[in-house]
Design an enzyme around this catalytic site. Sequence first.
Site, PDB file in Angstrom:
ATOM      1  N   GLY A   1      -1.261  75.391 -19.603  1.00 43.43           N
ATOM      2  CA  GLY A   1      -1.317  74.167 -18.807  1.00 43.43           C
ATOM      3  C   GLY A   1      -2.339  74.176 -17.704  1.00 43.43           C
TER       4      GLY A   1
ATOM      5  N   SER B   1      -5.298  72.682 -17.164  1.00 48.75           N
ATOM      6  CA  SER B   1      -5.820  71.408 -16.657  1.00 48.75           C
ATOM      7  C   SER B   1      -4.753  70.628 -15.905  1.00 48.75           C
ATOM      8  CB  SER B   1      -6.387  70.564 -17.800  1.00 48.75           C
ATOM      9  OG  SER B   1      -5.392  70.228 -18.745  1.00 48.75           O
TER      10      SER B   1
ATOM     11  N   PRO C   1      -5.167  80.742 -16.750  1.00 50.78           N
ATOM     12  CA  PRO C   1      -6.310  80.829 -17.665  1.00 50.78           C
ATOM     13  C   PRO C   1      -6.450  79.560 -18.505  1.00 50.78           C
ATOM     14  CG  PRO C   1      -4.464  82.073 -18.550  1.00 50.78           C
ATOM     15  CD  PRO C   1      -4.054  81.620 -17.165  1.00 50.78           C
TER      16      PRO C   1
ATOM     17  N   ASP D   1       2.976  69.365 -20.362  1.00 55.34           N
ATOM     18  CA  ASP D   1       2.269  70.177 -19.369  1.00 55.34           C
ATOM     19  C   ASP D   1       2.446  69.599 -17.968  1.00 55.34           C
ATOM     20  OD1 ASP D   1       1.435  71.606 -21.545  1.00 55.34           O
ATOM     21  OD2 ASP D   1      -0.698  71.455 -21.110  1.00 55.34           O
TER      22      ASP D   1
ATOM     23  N   GLY E   1      -2.780  77.831 -23.554  1.00 52.82           N
ATOM     24  CA  GLY E   1      -1.478  77.187 -23.676  1.00 52.82           C
ATOM     25  C   GLY E   1      -0.639  77.259 -22.420  1.00 52.82           C
TER      26      GLY E   1
END
Length: 329
Positions: free
Chosen positions: A120, A122, A114, A165, A118
């Site tokens: 990651g 992207s 999602p 990330d 938070g």
Amino acid sequence: MTNHDTDSTAIPGAGTPLRTGTASSHGKTILIGEHAVVYGVPALVLPVLDVRVTATATPVEPDAGSRLESTVHTGPLDTAPAAVLPTVTAVTATLRHLGVPDQHLHVRVDSAVPTARGMGSSAAVAAAVTAAVADVFGRTLDPEEHHELVQECERVAHGRPSGLDARGVVADVPVWFEDGLVEPVPLGAAFTFVVADTGVPGHTREAVTAVRERHDRDPQAVDAVVAAIGDLARRARGTLVDGDAQALGATMDAAHELLSELDVSSTDLDRLVDAARRADALGAKLTGGGRGGCVLALVADGEHADRVAAALRDAGATETWTTTIGARA
């Protein structure tokens, strides 16, 4: 992160047969260290192996033009909206890196990670897309060139990404960050976690700004909380190595209280943390930027995960995911 070969396809004028490339990555959360890591203390990033992104890149004829197929945008790559610019960058930067900037591709992205939670999203999409594009040409990116390509996409998405990330979405064990050091953390046992979505987007920028302003007003107080979070991160690393789930849960509970002191929790996050604890979670805390987003709960096993996940949904979680790291029974 995985990739694999598929059928080769000859593209006129390309010189050598190309193939459809496929790769995957996964989500991540912060186990211990959010906000405090900005002030130089260590952090532990946890891969969420069961929440995945899959990308497929298929060579197409030059006159077809490159296209993106995703839930956010389906259409020509060169008319994609700003919301998918990091994904477009993943395609174009990888082609440029490989020395074939004029190659045209149809790229499909299927993501269960999602956004604005938070986890990651992207970085996970970038990791899968860059690897899939390289796979078209039979290339497997080495870890550092892959990381740099993902970071290029993350700079488009976030400006000045820390790299947490980008590392977390391709790791299969927790990753330790401290003073520029990045290393995997070996596990002494399997650990099972439930991630629960409040349904409210995280407000990382707002929370980071609030902590910074508070630090400007009272640096001694904030520095004390930050140092305590760093101590918890070091303790948590030891519990992972030792395979001590009870001790890890205690550090998670303590971390949530410290993050609450920094005023980065919220009513929604606290409600889910309380629900997890009432369901006998070994530990629970907010994860990520806070003021929305997700809660992370440590559980004893898969059956316990089902009970905790049900309790979290009853308390208002819009979605839950269960993930296990380490050896599976």
